[in-house]
Design a protein around this motif. Structure first.
Motif, PDB file in Angstrom:
ATOM      1  N   THR A 382      32.808  93.520  76.427  1.00  0.00           N
ATOM      2  CA  THR A 382      31.646  94.313  76.640  1.00  0.00           C
ATOM      3  C   THR A 382      31.333  94.831  75.323  1.00  0.00           C
ATOM      4  O   THR A 382      30.305  95.200  74.813  1.00  0.00           O
ATOM      5  CB  THR A 382      31.557  94.930  77.829  1.00  0.00           C
ATOM      6  OG1 THR A 382      31.645  94.452  78.988  1.00  0.00           O
ATOM      7  CG2 THR A 382      30.013  95.752  77.884  1.00  0.00           C
ATOM      8  N   ASP A 383      32.413  95.547  74.841  1.00  0.00           N
ATOM      9  CA  ASP A 383      32.534  96.573  73.833  1.00  0.00           C
ATOM     10  C   ASP A 383      31.929  95.482  72.478  1.00  0.00           C
ATOM     11  O   ASP A 383      31.403  95.779  71.701  1.00  0.00           O
ATOM     12  CB  ASP A 383      33.638  97.236  73.470  1.00  0.00           C
ATOM     13  CG  ASP A 383      33.687  98.096  72.096  1.00  0.00           C
ATOM     14  OD1 ASP A 383      32.601  98.716  72.173  1.00  0.00           O
ATOM     15  OD2 ASP A 383      34.721  98.409  71.769  1.00  0.00           O
ATOM     16  N   LEU A 384      32.716  94.392  72.500  1.00  0.00           N
ATOM     17  CA  LEU A 384      32.568  93.466  71.285  1.00  0.00           C
ATOM     18  C   LEU A 384      31.064  92.839  71.589  1.00  0.00           C
ATOM     19  O   LEU A 384      30.498  92.704  70.268  1.00  0.00           O
ATOM     20  CB  LEU A 384      33.538  92.476  71.594  1.00  0.00           C
ATOM     21  CG  LEU A 384      34.817  92.380  70.583  1.00  0.00           C
ATOM     22  CD1 LEU A 384      35.717  91.240  70.951  1.00  0.00           C
ATOM     23  CD2 LEU A 384      34.419  92.219  69.138  1.00  0.00           C
ATOM     24  N   ASP A 385      30.449  92.527  72.624  1.00  0.00           N
ATOM     25  CA  ASP A 385      29.273  91.828  72.681  1.00  0.00           C
ATOM     26  C   ASP A 385      28.074  93.086  72.302  1.00  0.00           C
ATOM     27  O   ASP A 385      27.078  92.433  71.786  1.00  0.00           O
ATOM     28  CB  ASP A 385      29.207  91.676  74.232  1.00  0.00           C
ATOM     29  CG  ASP A 385      29.783  90.387  74.762  1.00  0.00           C
ATOM     30  OD1 ASP A 385      30.361  89.860  73.829  1.00  0.00           O
ATOM     31  OD2 ASP A 385      29.901  90.172  76.081  1.00  0.00           O
ATOM     32  N   ALA A 386      28.553  94.134  72.353  1.00  0.00           N
ATOM     33  CA  ALA A 386      27.503  95.308  72.090  1.00  0.00           C
ATOM     34  C   ALA A 386      27.496  95.367  70.466  1.00  0.00           C
ATOM     35  O   ALA A 386      26.542  95.470  70.114  1.00  0.00           O
ATOM     36  CB  ALA A 386      27.797  96.741  72.602  1.00  0.00           C
ATOM     37  N   LEU A 387      28.683  95.308  70.131  1.00  0.00           N
ATOM     38  CA  LEU A 387      28.906  95.175  68.466  1.00  0.00           C
ATOM     39  C   LEU A 387      27.869  93.894  67.784  1.00  0.00           C
ATOM     40  O   LEU A 387      27.349  94.152  66.938  1.00  0.00           O
ATOM     41  CB  LEU A 387      30.168  95.351  68.137  1.00  0.00           C
ATOM     42  CG  LEU A 387      30.480  95.551  66.396  1.00  0.00           C
ATOM     43  CD1 LEU A 387      29.714  97.084  66.089  1.00  0.00           C
ATOM     44  CD2 LEU A 387      32.073  95.695  66.213  1.00  0.00           C
ATOM     45  N   ASN A 388      28.323  92.784  68.539  1.00  0.00           N
ATOM     46  CA  ASN A 388      27.483  91.597  68.131  1.00  0.00           C
ATOM     47  C   ASN A 388      25.914  91.672  68.076  1.00  0.00           C
ATOM     48  O   ASN A 388      25.296  91.402  67.204  1.00  0.00           O
ATOM     49  CB  ASN A 388      27.923  90.397  68.872  1.00  0.00           C
ATOM     50  CG  ASN A 388      29.487  89.875  68.618  1.00  0.00           C
ATOM     51  OD1 ASN A 388      29.752  89.935  67.544  1.00  0.00           O
ATOM     52  ND2 ASN A 388      29.918  89.524  69.707  1.00  0.00           N
ATOM     53  N   THR A 389      25.460  92.359  69.304  1.00  0.00           N
ATOM     54  CA  THR A 389      24.103  92.600  69.440  1.00  0.00           C
ATOM     55  C   THR A 389      23.521  93.413  68.261  1.00  0.00           C
ATOM     56  O   THR A 389      22.890  93.423  67.783  1.00  0.00           O
ATOM     57  CB  THR A 389      23.825  93.087  70.699  1.00  0.00           C
ATOM     58  OG1 THR A 389      24.294  92.116  71.941  1.00  0.00           O
ATOM     59  CG2 THR A 389      22.408  93.407  70.996  1.00  0.00           C
ATOM     60  N   GLU A 390      24.200  94.423  67.996  1.00  0.00           N
ATOM     61  CA  GLU A 390      23.806  95.533  66.832  1.00  0.00           C
ATOM     62  C   GLU A 390      23.953  94.802  65.673  1.00  0.00           C
ATOM     63  O   GLU A 390      23.033  94.880  64.761  1.00  0.00           O
ATOM     64  CB  GLU A 390      24.897  96.683  66.824  1.00  0.00           C
ATOM     65  CG  GLU A 390      24.551  97.841  65.894  1.00  0.00           C
ATOM     66  CD  GLU A 390      25.341  98.916  65.815  1.00  0.00           C
ATOM     67  OE1 GLU A 390      25.198  99.732  64.914  1.00  0.00           O
ATOM     68  OE2 GLU A 390      26.429  98.916  66.567  1.00  0.00           O
ATOM     69  N   ILE A 391      24.770  93.940  65.507  1.00  0.00           N
ATOM     70  CA  ILE A 391      24.681  93.234  63.946  1.00  0.00           C
ATOM     71  C   ILE A 391      23.970  92.267  63.963  1.00  0.00           C
ATOM     72  O   ILE A 391      22.967  92.106  63.073  1.00  0.00           O
ATOM     73  CB  ILE A 391      26.240  92.391  63.790  1.00  0.00           C
ATOM     74  CG1 ILE A 391      27.467  93.556  63.799  1.00  0.00           C
ATOM     75  CG2 ILE A 391      26.133  91.436  62.678  1.00  0.00           C
ATOM     76  CD1 ILE A 391      28.684  92.607  63.566  1.00  0.00           C
ATOM     77  N   GLU A 392      23.512  91.629  64.928  1.00  0.00           N
ATOM     78  CA  GLU A 392      22.450  90.656  64.970  1.00  0.00           C
ATOM     79  C   GLU A 392      20.903  91.109  64.884  1.00  0.00           C
ATOM     80  O   GLU A 392      20.285  90.715  63.985  1.00  0.00           O
ATOM     81  CB  GLU A 392      22.378  89.837  66.331  1.00  0.00           C
ATOM     82  CG  GLU A 392      23.528  88.685  66.277  1.00  0.00           C
ATOM     83  CD  GLU A 392      23.650  88.395  68.002  1.00  0.00           C
ATOM     84  OE1 GLU A 392      22.783  88.782  68.705  1.00  0.00           O
ATOM     85  OE2 GLU A 392      24.765  87.505  68.088  1.00  0.00           O
ATOM     86  N   ALA A 393      20.809  92.463  65.342  1.00  0.00           N
ATOM     87  CA  ALA A 393      19.758  93.086  65.180  1.00  0.00           C
ATOM     88  C   ALA A 393      19.559  93.782  63.878  1.00  0.00           C
ATOM     89  O   ALA A 393      18.534  93.607  63.325  1.00  0.00           O
ATOM     90  CB  ALA A 393      19.540  94.246  66.289  1.00  0.00           C
ATOM     91  N   LEU A 394      20.550  94.067  63.150  1.00  0.00           N
ATOM     92  CA  LEU A 394      20.232  94.554  62.058  1.00  0.00           C
ATOM     93  C   LEU A 394      20.103  93.401  60.984  1.00  0.00           C
ATOM     94  O   LEU A 394      19.282  93.722  59.917  1.00  0.00           O
ATOM     95  CB  LEU A 394      21.511  95.347  61.530  1.00  0.00           C
ATOM     96  CG  LEU A 394      21.715  96.416  60.362  1.00  0.00           C
ATOM     97  CD1 LEU A 394      20.796  97.452  60.731  1.00  0.00           C
ATOM     98  CD2 LEU A 394      23.037  97.004  60.211  1.00  0.00           C
ATOM     99  N   THR A 395      20.541  92.483  61.248  1.00  0.00           N
ATOM    100  CA  THR A 395      20.520  91.308  60.498  1.00  0.00           C
ATOM    101  C   THR A 395      19.130  90.575  60.498  1.00  0.00           C
ATOM    102  O   THR A 395      18.285  90.458  59.484  1.00  0.00           O
ATOM    103  CB  THR A 395      21.380  89.908  60.902  1.00  0.00           C
ATOM    104  OG1 THR A 395      22.675  90.507  60.709  1.00  0.00           O
ATOM    105  CG2 THR A 395      21.221  88.908  59.765  1.00  0.00           C
ATOM    106  N   ARG A 396      18.331  90.830  61.506  1.00  0.00           N
ATOM    107  CA  ARG A 396      17.022  90.110  61.975  1.00  0.00           C
ATOM    108  C   ARG A 396      16.366  91.364  61.071  1.00  0.00           C
ATOM    109  O   ARG A 396      15.205  90.933  60.510  1.00  0.00           O
ATOM    110  CB  ARG A 396      16.603  90.382  63.399  1.00  0.00           C
ATOM    111  CG  ARG A 396      17.113  89.257  64.219  1.00  0.00           C
ATOM    112  CD  ARG A 396      16.420  88.802  65.683  1.00  0.00           C
ATOM    113  NE  ARG A 396      16.732  90.087  66.229  1.00  0.00           N
ATOM    114  CZ  ARG A 396      17.611  90.398  67.084  1.00  0.00           C
ATOM    115  NH1 ARG A 396      18.600  89.307  67.154  1.00  0.00           N
ATOM    116  NH2 ARG A 396      17.664  91.401  67.879  1.00  0.00           N
TER     117      ARG A 396
END
Length: 414
Positions: A382-396
């Motif tokens: 869950t912690d990794l998924d949250a970080l992935n979501t943050e990276i994807e949002a920042l990239t967008r």
């Protein structure tokens, strides 16, 4: 046209040169050669310590050597998604050349800043140009003409440098998050390995410090190890009625994915009657690619279908927790086991079929301990998924920012 901006093409600003296919020799000048494998996901290439060297038959042409601030593009590759990818070269202190699968771009005009040029050819504008040149799909090869014909609006130099500086700030933020993700992923893999093989046992389940050796791994003495075939059974249910269930594929990292979403196009047959059904909670793998780690737990849909090449199986729920089993089968150790057993398989096509797969040993703690292990790993994921979501949002957000800055919709003060 915006005030101070000019309409330009890359042909106006850069000189291009194709890389060379060098011939190895036993004697001659030694030079490092950058290939497509050196690009990875980098925007700047400034470390050549691992760049392979070759000995040439004679001397290298100075025109085939890179200089600092050159741009290097992927010209050709088996993976179409890589074609057009670009890195900015810097930090060169020794002779470095570039392979025949690449094209070098070198700034020839004082109208453009090299850092701005690097951002420009990594932008959605450039990708849209390549898409158009490919007739609406990925191009097969990048040519100097395709690069030269890319037209765009060019801001004044001070504005170029400010735009590049702003985008560099976003890149640095994303890079820091990606480095954090890589570190957390390494810790997650180490945690998974230690828990599913019992070298780090949860306190409430530890009854002894004694261990028992098995082929491939050592387990706590309170655990068992059984062949997968004693814990699971093969499922060979065909989609004989041709129902239009969702087609799934298995990736080496994520397990099962939706085929159309993953490949962005249809890579499967229109006739699904020969495909195999895979129900939620079932496992599956492509028999000819499992050695790459391509094995998954189907938790995307109630029932999907997979290619006939897949082996589908189901663990007995009273013996094995599915999430625990998935964690075990996705470890690096099991990927190694799959690779070894595939190489030793009597199947001439290099496949691992159920008859052999079912003989592989599998670690079995008590069911309650399996579930507890799976819960710990879910929390870490869950912690990794949250970080992935943050990276994807920042990239967008960065992609949207690039579009607005590079088209002049948003102006910057210099």
């Amino acid at each position: 046209m915006l005030d101070g901006w000019k309409r330009r093409s890359l042909a106006d600003l850069l000189d291009f040169r194709n890389g060379m296919n060098f011939t190895q020799s036993s004697q001659g000048e030694r030079v490092k050669v950058i290939g497509v494998g050196d690009f990875k996901d980098k925007e700047v290439l400034n470390d050549f310590s691992e760049t392979p060297s070759i000995t040439l038959n004679g001397k290298v042409n100075p025109d085939d050597l890179l200089k600092n601030d050159d741009l290097l593009f992927v010209r050709s590759n088996g993976n179409k998604a890589l074609i057009g990818r670009c890195v900015l070269v810097s930090g060169i202190t020794e002779p470095v050349s570039f392979s025949g699968f690449t094209i070098r771009g070198r700034v020839k005009s004082d109208e453009i800043d090299h850092s701005f040029a690097s951002k420009l050819v990594r932008s959605p504008l450039f990708k849209e140009h390549l898409h158009r040149m490919g007739g609406g799909s990925s191009i097969n090869n990048l040519s100097q003409d395709t690069l030269s014909e890319f037209c765009f609006s060019l801001p004044p130099l001070p504005e170029q440098r400010k735009i590049a500086e702003i985008l560099r700030t976003w890149d640095e933020a994303i890079e820091k998050l990606e480095a954090l993700r890589a570190a957390k992923l390494r810790r997650h893999r180490a945690l998974t390995h230690s828990l599913v093989f019992g070298s780090r046992q949860l306190d409430r389940f530890r009854t002894t410090d004694e261990v028992t050796g098995h082929r491939w791994f050592t387990l706590p003495a309170s655990w068992d190890a059984k062949p997968i075939g004693k814990l699971a059974r093969e499922i060979a249910e065909r989609n004989g009625d041709g129902e239009q269930h969702e087609v799934l594929s298995c990736s080496k990292y994520d397990g099962f994915v939706r085929s159309l979403e993953y490949f962005k196009k249809q890579v499967f047959s229109t006739d699904l009657s020969g495909y195999k059904k895979i129900w939620r909670g079932d496992f599956g793998f492509p028999s000819n690619h499992v050695e790459e780690g391509s094995i998954g737990l189907q938790n995307l849909t109630d029932v999907g279908v997979v290619s006939p090449i897949y082996t589908v199986f189901r663990f007995a729920p009273e013996k094995v927790d599915a999430d625990y089993a998935f964690a075990v089968l996705k470890t690096g150790l099991y990927r190694h086991i799959f690779e070894v057993r595939t190489s030793a398989s009597v199947d001439r096509r290099g496949s691992l079929r159920w008859s052999e797969f079912s003989k592989l040993p599998f670690p079995i703690p008590a069911l309650a301990e399996q579930r507890a292990i799976a819960e710990v790993l879910r929390t870490a994921q869950t912690d990794l998924d949250a970080l992935n979501t943050e990276i994807e949002a920042l990239t967008r957000q960065k992609r949207g920012l690039m579009q607005k800055l590079l088209t002049g919709e948003w102006r910057v003060s210099c």
